[in-house]
Design an enzyme around this catalytic site. Structure first.
Site, PDB file in Angstrom:
ATOM      1  N   GLN A  70       0.834  -1.194   0.000  1.00 31.28           N
ATOM      2  CA  GLN A  70       0.000   0.000   0.000  1.00 31.28           C
ATOM      3  C   GLN A  70       0.872   1.248   0.000  1.00 31.28           C
ATOM      4  OE1 GLN A  70      -2.270   1.749   3.322  1.00 31.28           O
ATOM      5  NE2 GLN A  70      -4.113   1.259   2.160  1.00 31.28           N
ATOM      6  N   TYR A  81      -6.095  11.008   4.110  1.00 29.56           N
ATOM      7  CA  TYR A  81      -4.692  11.247   3.786  1.00 29.56           C
ATOM      8  C   TYR A  81      -4.584  11.970   2.436  1.00 29.56           C
ATOM      9  CZ  TYR A  81      -4.004   8.235   7.791  1.00 29.56           C
ATOM     10  OH  TYR A  81      -4.043   7.704   9.064  1.00 29.56           O
ATOM     11  N   ARG A  89      -7.733   2.262  -2.781  1.00 32.78           N
ATOM     12  CA  ARG A  89      -8.599   2.149  -1.607  1.00 32.78           C
ATOM     13  C   ARG A  89      -9.274   3.476  -1.299  1.00 32.78           C
ATOM     14  NH1 ARG A  89      -8.109   0.010   4.647  1.00 32.78           N
ATOM     15  NH2 ARG A  89      -9.467  -1.745   4.207  1.00 32.78           N
ATOM     16  N   GLY A 129      -9.857  -7.175   9.382  1.00 29.57           N
ATOM     17  CA  GLY A 129      -8.708  -6.493   9.953  1.00 29.57           C
ATOM     18  C   GLY A 129      -8.325  -6.972  11.329  1.00 29.57           C
TER      19      GLY A 129
END
Length: 390
Positions: free
Chosen positions: A101, A188, A235, A331
């Site tokens: 990622q 982000y 994502r 997760g």
């Protein structure tokens, strides 16, 4: 409950995956210092979980300015590339498939994490509120801090960042990864360009939705030219309600997530990438994705769709039966259960996560969770907060 359909093979880009179960990106902050270098401890952690059909690393900064939390790994130095090679070799020995990622936190950072103590960079000079970053306060010690006021990137710097993403993708493939994922979620940098709340630019990267999508589009094109669109995923984390808790977790919420992310999906469909990953809100009483959005997303994008966020096998099977998703990420359960696919297949109980060992530290709470057949018992608590899918 019949879970056999979760163990069908499935195509993702140029990969054939052995099941539909995904290890999503989970920040664990265990890289070697100085240098934010992946290490053998991390190689063991990922190899333990390689029975997942598909794995995505924790967020991995593409350049020094991309770091927003202590001890997270990078993919821009030779030492980091060499460190990741040990991880990918270990995963591939176990028959796993793993993407890296690619992460840049933008404004969600602190001067202590930035080169030369400079201000973080962002689309616009708008501070991140209601969000915390984790900074180092001493060797192996850290504390939460407020992000610092960012400065706005120049147009030339934005164009250079596109090249840095492509270079990071090449570094990842050189390190042995099967592909890369662009982190476009969780408030982000890519998400900051996407949102009108954080992007007040007046150049070609701001204003209309088409312009706000331009940064993502240019990154996708540059990475596709470098390593191939079939080795690329993106994502997102669309939220359809705005609450204080969402702001704490994600830093921002778009005013029109439905229109924003469907337009993004149509763009990615034209670019021919391998998959879109959707991170749903994962806290108690979190809003669910509207079924209408899931259906329209499926119609807009014919690559693989991955969903994550408090998933159970039952929820995954429901989404699969409806035709909305192809792969499903677990997760927090995967942190505490390295053999999670086997436990799902056999209907076995799951270990619980120890929240005290989630971020930073050593092997404890990282590679010492037992498999079911080991006969050991975990010391993890009965309840734990949701893992950060960063």
């Amino acid at each position: 409950m019949k879970t056999s359909s979760l163990f069908e093979t499935v195509r993702l880009g140029n990969q054939t995956l052995r099941n539909r179960i995904v290890l999503p990106p989970l920040t664990r902050s265990r890289s070697t210092q100085p240098g934010n270098i992946p290490n053998e401890l991390m190689a063991t952690y990922y190899a333990q979980r390689a029975s997942a059909g598909f794995m995505v690393t924790e967020g991995t900064q593409i350049e020094p300015r991309g770091q927003g939390y202590a001890w997270t790994p990078g993919i821009f130095s030779e030492a980091q590339i060499e460190g990741w090679k040990a991880v990918t070799r270990a995963v591939h020995r176990e028959g796993g498939t793993i993407f890296c990622q690619l992460w840049h936190v933008g404004r969600v950072s602190h001067r202590s994490l930035q080169p030369g103590g400079e201000a973080p960079v962002a689309p616009s000079a708008i501070a991140a509120e209601d969000v915390k970053v984790f900074v180092e306060t001493g060797p192996g010690e850290g504390a939460l801090a407020n992000p610092d006021q960012p400065r706005a990137l120049t147009t030339e710097e934005v164009e250079e960042l596109v090249k840095l993403y492509a270079r990071a993708a090449r570094n990842a493939i050189d390190a042995g990864f099967d592909g890369v994922e662009i982190h476009g979620a969780n408030g982000y940098l890519v998400n900051q360009f996407l949102s009108e709340h954080t992007n007040h630019r007046t150049d070609q990267y701001g204003g209309s939705l088409q312009n706000r999508l331009r940064f993502l589009d240019e990154i996708v094109v540059a990475i596709s030219e470098e390593v191939g669109a079939d080795r690329l995923g993106v994502r997102f984390a669309p939220l359809f309600e705005s609450t204080n808790e969402e702001r704490v977790y994600l830093g921002l919420v778009e005013s029109d997530p439905h229109g924003t992310y469907l337009e993004a999906a149509r763009l990615l469909q034209r670019r021919g990438i391998a998959y879109i990953s959707i991170a749903e809100a994962d806290w108690d009483n979190a809003p669910e994705l509207p079924e209408s959005f899931c259906a329209e997303l499926r119609n807009a994008f014919d690559g693989a769709l991955i969903f994550a966020g408090r998933y159970t096998p039952e929820k995954a099977l429901k989404m699969l039966a409806a035709g909305y998703g192809d792969l499903f990420a677990f997760g927090k359960p995967f942190i505490a259960n390295p053999d999670l696919p086997d436990r799902i297949r056999r209907g076995l109980p799951w270990n619980e996560v120890d929240p005290a060992t989630m971020y930073g530290g050593s092997a404890k709470g990282y590679i010492d969770y037992p498999t079911y057949d080991s006969g050991q018992e975990t010391a993890g608590p009965v309840t734990a907060p949701a893992a950060t899918e960063a």
